[in-house]
Design a protein around this motif. Structure first.
Motif, PDB file in Angstrom:
ATOM      1  N   GLY A  15       0.774  -1.233   0.000  1.00  0.00           N
ATOM      2  CA  GLY A  15       0.000   0.000   0.000  1.00  0.00           C
ATOM      3  C   GLY A  15       0.808   1.287   0.000  1.00  0.00           C
ATOM      4  N   ARG A  16       2.140   1.197   0.005  1.00  0.00           N
ATOM      5  CA  ARG A  16       2.958   2.412  -0.028  1.00  0.00           C
ATOM      6  C   ARG A  16       3.035   2.970  -1.433  1.00  0.00           C
ATOM      7  N   GLN A  17       3.144   4.283  -1.505  1.00  0.00           N
ATOM      8  CA  GLN A  17       3.310   4.961  -2.788  1.00  0.00           C
ATOM      9  C   GLN A  17       4.804   5.030  -3.085  1.00  0.00           C
ATOM     10  N   VAL A  18       5.246   4.292  -4.091  1.00  0.00           N
ATOM     11  CA  VAL A  18       6.638   4.318  -4.530  1.00  0.00           C
ATOM     12  C   VAL A  18       6.663   4.508  -6.033  1.00  0.00           C
ATOM     13  N   SER A  19       7.751   5.067  -6.524  1.00  0.00           N
ATOM     14  CA  SER A  19       7.867   5.260  -7.971  1.00  0.00           C
ATOM     15  C   SER A  19       9.337   5.313  -8.358  1.00  0.00           C
ATOM     16  N   VAL A  20       9.573   5.016  -9.628  1.00  0.00           N
ATOM     17  CA  VAL A  20      10.915   5.112 -10.205  1.00  0.00           C
ATOM     18  C   VAL A  20      10.805   5.895 -11.501  1.00  0.00           C
ATOM     19  N   HIS A  21      11.729   6.827 -11.655  1.00  0.00           N
ATOM     20  CA  HIS A  21      11.865   7.537 -12.927  1.00  0.00           C
ATOM     21  C   HIS A  21      13.309   7.354 -13.364  1.00  0.00           C
ATOM     22  N   TRP A  22      13.499   6.668 -14.491  1.00  0.00           N
ATOM     23  CA  TRP A  22      14.844   6.373 -14.980  1.00  0.00           C
ATOM     24  C   TRP A  22      15.043   7.119 -16.279  1.00  0.00           C
ATOM     25  N   SER A  23      15.948   8.075 -16.288  1.00  0.00           N
ATOM     26  CA  SER A  23      16.267   8.803 -17.525  1.00  0.00           C
ATOM     27  C   SER A  23      17.605   8.292 -18.044  1.00  0.00           C
ATOM     28  N   TYR A  24      17.732   8.287 -19.354  1.00  0.00           N
ATOM     29  CA  TYR A  24      18.954   7.744 -19.954  1.00  0.00           C
ATOM     30  C   TYR A  24      19.283   8.477 -21.247  1.00  0.00           C
TER      31      TYR A  24
END
Length: 125
Positions: free
Chosen positions: A88-97
């Motif tokens: 239920g936790r709000q997590v995110s990943v943003h991977w720029s390359y």
């Protein structure tokens, strides 16, 4: 809980954490001489943040090259994020390359396939 602020070296990425902002940033090449010694504090910080804080955790990644040990450590990090998300936790990943480095874009896509939390991959302009 202390934040991490590591400068980028030729073989290790910049690492910054912010408990206040709920943010982990990593950028650069990752092929540390001792991967366990390098990644364990980062993993401990994530575990501590997820255990003590109820806010969202955002990971901003601009990793360029990862050796096998670094890939394994990132899998451990993403497993922790996935477990938190399932709980239920709000997590995110943003991977720029760099769009000229297609291999890292493909690697990010491979990681994303195993994650159900928000995971964006974007070429840098």
């Amino acid at each position: 809980m202390n934040d991490i602020d590591l400068a980028q070296t030729p073989s290790t990425p910049l690492v910054r954490t912010s408990v206040q902002d709920g943010r982990l940033t990593m950028a650069g090449d990752s092929y540390p001489e001792n991967p366990f010694e390098f990644f364990q504090p980062i993993i401990d910080w994530i575990d501590g943040f997820l255990a003590k804080d109820s806010g969202p955790l955002a990971c901003d990644l601009a990793l360029i090259y990862l050796n096998t040990s670094s890939i394994r450590a990132m899998m451990d990090i993403f497993d922790r994020l996935e477990e938190a998300h399932q709980g239920g936790r709000q997590v995110s990943v943003h991977w720029s390359y760099d769009p000229e480095n297609e291999r890292v874009g493909e690697l990010a896509e491979e990681f994303k396939e195993d994650c159900s939390f928000p995971f964006t991959i974007a070429p840098r302009p």
